[in-house]
Design an enzyme around this catalytic site. Structure first.
Site, PDB file in Angstrom:
ATOM      1  CB  ALA A 188      -0.934   0.005   1.207  1.00 12.10           C
ATOM      2  CB  THR A 191       7.696   1.310   4.228  1.00 17.71           C
ATOM      3  OG1 THR A 191       7.186   0.185   4.959  1.00 17.71           O
ATOM      4  CG2 THR A 191       9.134   1.561   4.649  1.00 17.71           C
ATOM      5  CD  GLU A 208       5.983  -5.683  10.047  1.00 16.57           C
ATOM      6  OE1 GLU A 208       5.553  -6.727  10.538  1.00 16.57           O
ATOM      7  OE2 GLU A 208       5.371  -5.018   9.187  1.00 16.57           O
ATOM      8  CG  ASP A 259       6.706   0.351   8.556  1.00 19.32           C
ATOM      9  OD1 ASP A 259       6.814  -0.071   9.730  1.00 19.32           O
ATOM     10  OD2 ASP A 259       7.328  -0.144   7.587  1.00 19.32           O
TER      11      ASP A 259
END
Length: 374
Positions: A188, A191, A208, A259
């Protein structure tokens, strides 16, 4: 990390609704150039150098990562967007908005297109009075004197009247929120958006660490076998990372953007785990969830499935290339259910299916506007 620079601007208007013109300029500068940190009072003065309507003048302090030449280009565009029409004459004329760069940190710049400090700022009370109000102890880099001393030495005897009207300083995201979590489906763009906002607002980033998970490639090859160890390892790692990174802010960063949010673990576990596995997983999750700091704003980036598949293919991670549309839809449904039922989060959904905020700065600005209005 982009370097934020402090600059002082002079704004003036003597056409139309002058207060509204100044406020619109402040808002546009906040949207397109940098955080507005200070706004002076409004001062009324006679037109300078010609016979015209009285001016309303202010000075503002902003923080921007733009270099001086780029800053000037953006300011000229702001003037144009607000309806200023420039003449070819060198004579002073009426204008609905006029914006000048006065100071840019302590730099001295003399080029064909730009001179900083502004070469005539020390001669003009309508500049020095509002500037001294918000930066009295700042030092003029050429005169080597503080601005309050420069004002005392100014020989301009023009009348200047302080008005009771107050303009509004737009509150930047870094002051409005301490912690923003941005989530979305696979591909999407969460990040990318987090990294862009980090540069924009000098924010601490929490990303992440999915690339370090040894179960992830194995999961995409054999989901039934590796689902439980994958989700448990993700849960443990996310809990540890968020606990550590949110425990204290960096010395110079009081704004965090991540994120992912810990609830992501539960959403993916609902999709991937068998009933008995999920029941055990949920017990562990509930214990950890109570201890995690909740974000001031939770943003969900929605993209339609076709666009997600395009993005996944484009970024080229080998272990993601066999992800199916049905799997992505299940993940989205999980997020939708979470957002619908979670009552204790300040949630914002942004549809980015038709946006390219990485390549198109206008799209990025539109996203920031939506966040600011939330």
């Amino acid at each position: 990390m982009k370097i934020q620079r402090i600059t002082y601007l002079s704004l003036g208007s003597n056409q139309g609704n002058k207060l509204d013109n100044l406020q619109k300029a402040i808002n546009a500068i906040a949207d397109k150039i940098g955080a507005v940190q200070k706004v002076s009072s409004v001062y009324k003065t006679a037109s300078w150098g010609y016979e015209g309507e009285d001016f309303y003048n202010i000075c503002i302090q902003i923080s921007t990562y733009l270099q001086p030449e780029s800053l000037m280009e953006r300011l000229l565009q702001v003037e144009t967007d607000l309806g200023r029409v420039r003449s070819n004459s060198d004579n002073y004329t009426d204008r609905n908005i006029d914006i000048d760069i006065l100071l840019f940190d302590d730099e001295i710049i003399f080029s064909k297109t730009l001179k900083i400090p502004h070469p005539r700022m020390l001669e003009r009370k309508f500049v020095l009075v509002p500037l001294e109000e918000i930066a009295k102890n700042s030092i003029h880099p050429v005169e080597k004197k503080q601005l309050h001393q420069c004002l005392k030495n100014c020989t301009d005897d023009s009348l200047i009247e302080k008005l009771p009207d107050q303009l509004i300083r737009p509150i930047p995201l870094s002051e409005k929120y301490n912690y923003i979590a941005i989530e979305g489906n696979i591909g999407a763009g969460k990040t990318s958006l987090v990294n862009m906002m980090s540069d924009e607002f000098n924010a601490k980033v929490v990303l992440e660490r999915f690339a370090d998970n040894p179960f992830l490639p194995k999961f995409y090859e054999d989901k039934e076998r590796y689902a439980f160890p994958l989700e448990m390892s993700f849960l443990a790692d996310r809990y540890q990372q968020l606990s550590d990174d949110l425990a204290q802010f960096d010395l110079f960063k009081n704004f965090i953007v991540s994120d992912y949010y810990i609830f992501k673990s539960l959403i993916f576990a609902q999709v991937t785990l068998q009933k008995e596995e999920y029941a055990l997983y949920r017990k562990m999750f509930d214990i950890m969830y109570k201890e995690i700091t909740k974000p001031d704003l939770y943003i969900y980036l929605y993209q339609n499935t076709d666009r997600l598949l395009e993005n996944i293919k484009k970024r080229g991670r080998e272990y993601e290339q066999n992800i199916e549309a049905e799997y992505l839809q299940k993940i989205h449904d999980g997020y939708a259910n979470f957002i619908k039922t979670e009552q204790h989060l300040n949630t914002l959904i942004i549809d980015v299916s038709e946006l390219d905020f990485v390549e198109n700065n206008h799209d990025y600005e539109e996203i920031l506007k939506k966040i600011n209005l939330s």
